[in-house]
Design a protein around this motif. Structure first.
Motif: not given
Length: 625
Positions: A153-158
């Motif tokens: 869940t780290y891709l361009s995560s917010k």
């Protein structure tokens, strides 16, 4: 630096992928954002559960590591759904999340052929649609023959808490943007998904007198075939059950506009089967209360994980929500809840091997494929690792079918049906769940693990002994008879389990739905030395014999469809009388067999019939050339 296999991300998918590749004698590099964050548990401190526990057993049968790690670091072990049919029995371990991650860290660091690199991948090198390596943030280039992306869940995560949001991975860790740009460059379709996590609270700030104790199961339970007895069962940690109140519900209703999900701050889709607490209040508005479990996170931590209380509310509302729970009047919060939004790919772009169709040698596994859960990620990681090695060796990939594993069900669902929300494995997704049981994972998959090379010869020989003992015992039970006057018959009648009015074999007695197989140990010594798993398998095989045979017959019909192959270059626009939607879906997925084509959403039986007719026609034409 160069490798046969590069794995990006050391979560549950990345760990299994890297270990599989290295154990299959390929030079493997595992790249992770952090040195110490390996196979962490940013959400539930647990392994297993309905369907998921069976996946862990399958991972172990194929030679993966998750089952061993879960056994070694379990705080509590439960056999779920034991009062219901055996097709949905599953193990669940309450895990020590600190020790679990440390265990995996040690395994990774001590694995031959595996180099661990700390850093950030910002781009992938592709030449002529063939993967060649990765570019690191420090501009270093690492070359490879195959690449597995397991970025979770780290891709361009917010992160979202009410109206507050900021770029971050789980637990305020780094986020990764470079790969999202790579996807755009190579037209890899992505979605924005979200998931969330509940607060963690200090144990000593909760009054547990308002809760109900939830103990583990007092049985010899384990995920891994090779694990010894893992716990002294009188020392199992307990969990606790409470329920939300009317006040909790009112707080949510009064502040719904402050939730990141309901205020419009989050546009992405969350998991239907693991909703936020405010989502429960909205979707199940007639319910006055909801279950909440208090689960220990680690023997090294003084916190409870508040299971079932995920939320994207602002912190001030979270505090009111928590203090409305029974025994939480003086609660002290260690970590506040949050929602996280991230990029994942459309898995319909993948082959069943988990290699993407458009770039040779590039594999994807885990939450990047739109799944949700450690176990689903680990299962995909193991398959991706095995198939990346097969790619390097130029051998056939391992493609598990729906009829032999939950891992096969999951991958088949992802590739053929795609995802519209974070995918979660459920027993209802498997049409052959009486075949895909917790007790027979070894019998279904161990031979694959051995032939691939991930199961050692000594372990395989132990398995063959395990299997032979089951088969020999079943034959023995068919030949031992008991009359109505025997001690066993008298005891069964006294206990109300069976009334033997004539002579029956032990096999026939065990077909009676109430008979406890353990009662027969006093009369059949051969049962005494068998494990809990073997006894479960024997009992289920006997008691559900007719149902199992029926499922096996259905599976044989499906296997015939799987053998009817479809050319990869077939032009579906040339197939007469199939629906436009079917043509579009078939062209996108490019199924390799009629069986796979029949499982694609939007492709109907009539379309399959016309496709089969078309294949027969072109095969006849080719044969006459």
């Amino acid at each position: 630096m160069e490798a046969d296999v590069i794995v990006v991300g050391a979560g549950h998918a990345g760990v299994e992928a890297a270990l599989a590749a290295a154990r299959l004698n390929k030079k493997t590099i595992l790249i992770n954002l952090y040195e110490d964050k390996i196979a962490t548990m940013p959400c539930n401190p647990s392994i297993g559960g309905p369907a998921k526990g069976i996946v862990v057993r399958e991972i172990d049968a194929l030679g993966g590591e998750m089952g061993k790690a879960a056994d070694k670091t379990a705080l509590q072990m439960k056999l779920l759904n034991s009062s219901r049919g055996p097709g949905i029995w599953a193990l669940r371990a309450q895990s020590d999340k600190i020790k679990y991650s440390q265990y995996m860290h040690d395994v990774i660091k001590n694995q031959e052929n595996l180099i661990f690199v700390v850093g950030t991948v910002i781009d992938v090198i592709v030449e002529n649609n063939v993967v060649k390596g990765v570019i690191m943030e420090n501009e270093e280039i690492i070359s490879c023959k195959t690449l597995i992306l397991t970025t979770g869940t780290y891709l361009s995560s917010k992160i979202f808490q009410g109206s507050d949001n900021f770029e971050s991975g789980p637990n305020k860790e780094k986020t990764s943007k470079g790969l999202s740009n790579f996807f755009n460059k190579f037209n890899i379709k992505t979605y924005r998904f979200k998931t969330g996590t509940p607060p963690r609270v200090k144990k000593d700030s909760v009054d547990l007198s308002y809760s109900k104790i939830e103990p583990g199961t007092d049985m010899d339970l384990k995920f891994s075939f090779t694990s010894n007895k893992l716990l002294e069962y009188d020392k199992q940690e307990v969990c606790y059950l409470i329920h939300s109140t009317n006040e909790t519900k009112k707080i949510i209703e009064d502040n719904l506009n402050k939730s990141a999900m309901y205020s419009g701050s989050i546009q992405s889709v969350g998991p239907r089967y693991c909703p936020s607490f405010e989502d429960k209040i909205v979707r199940f508005s007639d319910k006055e209360r909801h279950q909440i479990f208090l689960e220990p996170e680690s023997m090294d931590l003084d916190t409870f994980y508040v299971q079932g209380f995920s939320t994207s509310m602002p912190i001030d509302v979270q505090e009111k929500m928590l203090k409305s729970l029974p025994g939480f009047e003086n609660v002290v919060v260690d970590k506040w809840a949050y929602a996280i939004e991230y990029d994942c790919i459309d898995p319909q772009q993948l082959k069943l091997s988990l290699e993407i169709k458009t770039i040779d040698g590039l594999f994807f596994a885990g939450q990047i494929n739109g799944t949700s859960g450690y176990e689903e990620a680990a299962g995909q990681g193991l398959i991706a690792g095995i198939n990346a090695v097969a790619k390097v060796n130029n051998t056939e990939p391992l493609l598990l079918s729906r009829s032999e594993s939950y891992i096969g069900v999951m991958i088949d669902d992802l590739v053929n049906k795609g995802v519209v929300e974070p995918y979660r494995l459920l027993t209802s997704r498997a049409e052959n769940r009486l075949i895909l049981r917790n007790d027979n994972a070894e019998l279904r998959l161990k031979e694959y693990g051995y032939k691939i090379g991930l199961i050692k010869k000594s372990e395989y020989e132990s398995f063959l002994k395990f299997k032979n003992e089951i088969e020999d015992t079943i034959e023995l039970l068919k030949n031992i008879r008991f009359t109505p006057k025997t001690n066993l018959a008298v005891k069964l009648k006294e206990l109300g389990q069976a009334n033997l009015t004539q002579g029956f074999s032990a096999y026939e007695i065990l077909k009676q739905p109430k008979v406890d197989i353990n009662l027969l140990k006093d009369y059949i010594p051969e049962l005494v030395s068998l494990s809990t798993l073997q006894l479960q398998n024997i009992l289920i095989s006997i008691r559900f014999e007719g149902y199992i045979k029926k499922e096996e017959e259905e599976i044989m019909k499906l296997i015939k469809l799987e053998k009817k192959l479809i050319p990869t270059n077939l032009d579906y626009n040339m197939v007469d009388n199939i629906a436009t939607e079917a043509k579009q879906k078939l062209s996108k997925v490019k199924p390799t067999s009629l069986g796979q084509a029949s499982r694609i959403t939007g492709v109907n039986p009539s379309d399959i019939h016309m496709l089969a007719f078309h294949l027969k026609k072109i095969n006849k034409w080719n044969n006459n050339r």
